[in-house]
Write an enzyme that holds these catalytic residues in place. Structure first.
Site, mmCIF file in Angstrom:
data_model
loop_
_atom_site.group_PDB
_atom_site.id
_atom_site.type_symbol
_atom_site.label_atom_id
_atom_site.label_comp_id
_atom_site.label_asym_id
_atom_site.label_seq_id
_atom_site.Cartn_x
_atom_site.Cartn_y
_atom_site.Cartn_z
ATOM 1 N N ASN A 198 -9.745 0.232 0.293
ATOM 2 C CA ASN A 198 -8.485 -0.064 0.080
ATOM 3 C C ASN A 198 -8.071 -0.321 -1.563
ATOM 4 O OD1 ASN A 198 -5.801 -0.412 0.352
ATOM 5 N ND2 ASN A 198 -6.134 -1.242 2.462
ATOM 6 N N CYS A 204 0.473 -1.376 -0.016
ATOM 7 C CA CYS A 204 0.296 -0.100 -0.103
ATOM 8 C C CYS A 204 0.861 0.995 -0.235
ATOM 9 C CB CYS A 204 -1.086 0.132 0.803
ATOM 10 S SG CYS A 204 -2.721 -1.437 1.162
ATOM 11 N N HIS A 214 -2.831 7.350 2.626
ATOM 12 C CA HIS A 214 -3.071 6.203 1.835
ATOM 13 C C HIS A 214 -4.339 5.991 2.574
ATOM 14 C CE1 HIS A 214 -3.752 1.852 0.997
ATOM 15 N NE2 HIS A 214 -3.605 1.804 2.748
#
Ligand code: COA
Length: 329
Positions: free
Chosen positions: A286, A114, A256
């Site tokens: 996500n 990520c 993020h």
């Protein structure tokens, strides 16, 4: 003096929306209320089966190139941050290079989960400062919905698909990438694991599929949550201190997009108003390396980010990896 400039941004999410209620209807033992309360996610985008990471990356990249006003033929370096490339070999970036028709460019992938987009910007920064390359395309792209176990309610509800891109160059005017900061901790990286196909597990065969090794595993989500909050905060402070900017001076935090409760926690602890966090996780979930790149592009295109404003981009991901970027738009 020439410094690193962001000439353009772009993003793409696939059109197919899967809501939390859709997951319940598909038989997952969960509820919209549970997912929304614990994560902030209400829905996610899911790529059609024939769509690859490089397909989405290509659309996002083209939008960034259009904003930059330069053709793909002027890009010398393409860096794709992803943990879901089209294939392990060739790299996802090479599929992207072919689709963009940029044969003059060098291309490779970066695997930092990520945190990948900030890692890729950091690499681009080094090459630009060295004057090895003049124009760099940095992309984060993922098809996370293809590696999650749709029966694992603790994990599958979090993820989505999409891509975000930026064109970086040396220049004297325009949005400036002031700094990037990257970190990793391989000794504590095992709680977010995608084992399938790697040399640590068996090759992809019936046995590995039966064991579910092709699925992303998350162990001790609670612990990951706490570590993420700590590293997000450290990354915000690191980028601010490096640039001699007080955290209060930052106009936007474009992190993020992991979990809204992380940012509520950070907001309280660091006294940052929640309105300063630009969030897309409620609609996209996500999207690993693509998350902050998509959010940056949307913030730019919807007029949230204005000329001269300061943007902090803290990231955290599997590996462990974390870091941040500071941008003056
Ligand atoms: N729907 C309903 N219940 C669920 C559920 C779901 N989708 N997922 C888990 N649960 C249940 C668990 O089974 C557990 O039940 P039990 O108490 O009967 O055993 C209960 O909810 C609590 O589980 P827990 O894991 O403690 O919940 P949590 O508050 O920690 O929230 C996460 C879970 C995954 C949302 C949270 O830990 C998190 O966001 N972690 C970070 C994950 C992340 O962002 N990873 C990527 C980093 S880049």
């Amino acid at each position: 003096m020439e410094t690193i400039r962001i000439l353009g941004t772009g993003s793409y999410v696939p059109p197919h929306i899967v809501t939390n209620d859709d997951l319940v209807q598909q038989g997952l033992d969960t509820s919209d209320e549970w997912i929304a309360k614990r994560t902030g996610v209400r829905q996610r985008r899911v790529a059609e089966p024939e769509v690859t990471t490089s397909d989405m990356a290509c659309i996002a990249a083209q939008k960034a190139l259009d904003m930059a006003g330069i053709p793909a033929s002027q890009i010398d370096l393409i860096i794709l941050a992803t943990i879901t490339p089209d294939t392990s070999c060739p790299a996802g970036a090479n599929w992207l290079q072919a689709k963009l028709n940029a044969p003059q460019a060098v291309s490779f992938d970066v695997t930092a989960a990520c945190s990948g987009f900030v890692f890729a910007m950091n690499i681009a920064e080094q090459f630009l400062k060295n004057r090895t390359f003049r124009k760099v395309l940095v992309v984060g792209g993922e098809v996370m919905t293809r590696v999650v176990d749709w029966n694992d309610r603790g994990t599958c509800v979090l993820w989505g698909d999409g891509a975000g891109a930026a064109v970086l160059s040396l220049g004297e005017s325009g949005p400036e990438l002031l700094s990037t900061h990257i970190h990793s901790d391989g000794t504590n990286g095992q709680n977010l694991l995608l084992p399938g196909g790697g040399s640590r597990s068996t090759p992809i065969n019936h046995e590995s599929v039966e064991k579910g090794l092709h699925h992303l595993r998350m162990i001790e989500g609670n612990m990951i949550f706490r570590v993420a909050v700590r590293y997000f905060m450290e990354s915000i402070k690191e980028a601010a201190e490096h640039n001699r900017i007080a955290v209060e001076q930052v106009d936007w935090f474009i992190p993020h997009q992991a979990n809204i409760r992380m940012f509520q926690n950070i907001s309280q602890t660091m006294n940052i108003p929640m309105e300063k966090f630009y969030l897309t996780l409620h609609k996209y979930g996500n999207i690993s390396a693509a998350s902050c790149a998509i959010a940056l592009d949307e913030a730019v295109r919807d007029g949230s980010v204005r000329d001269g404003q300061l943007i902090s981009m803290p990231v955290f991901g599997g590996g462990l990896t974390w870091g941040g970027a500071m941008i003056r738009w």
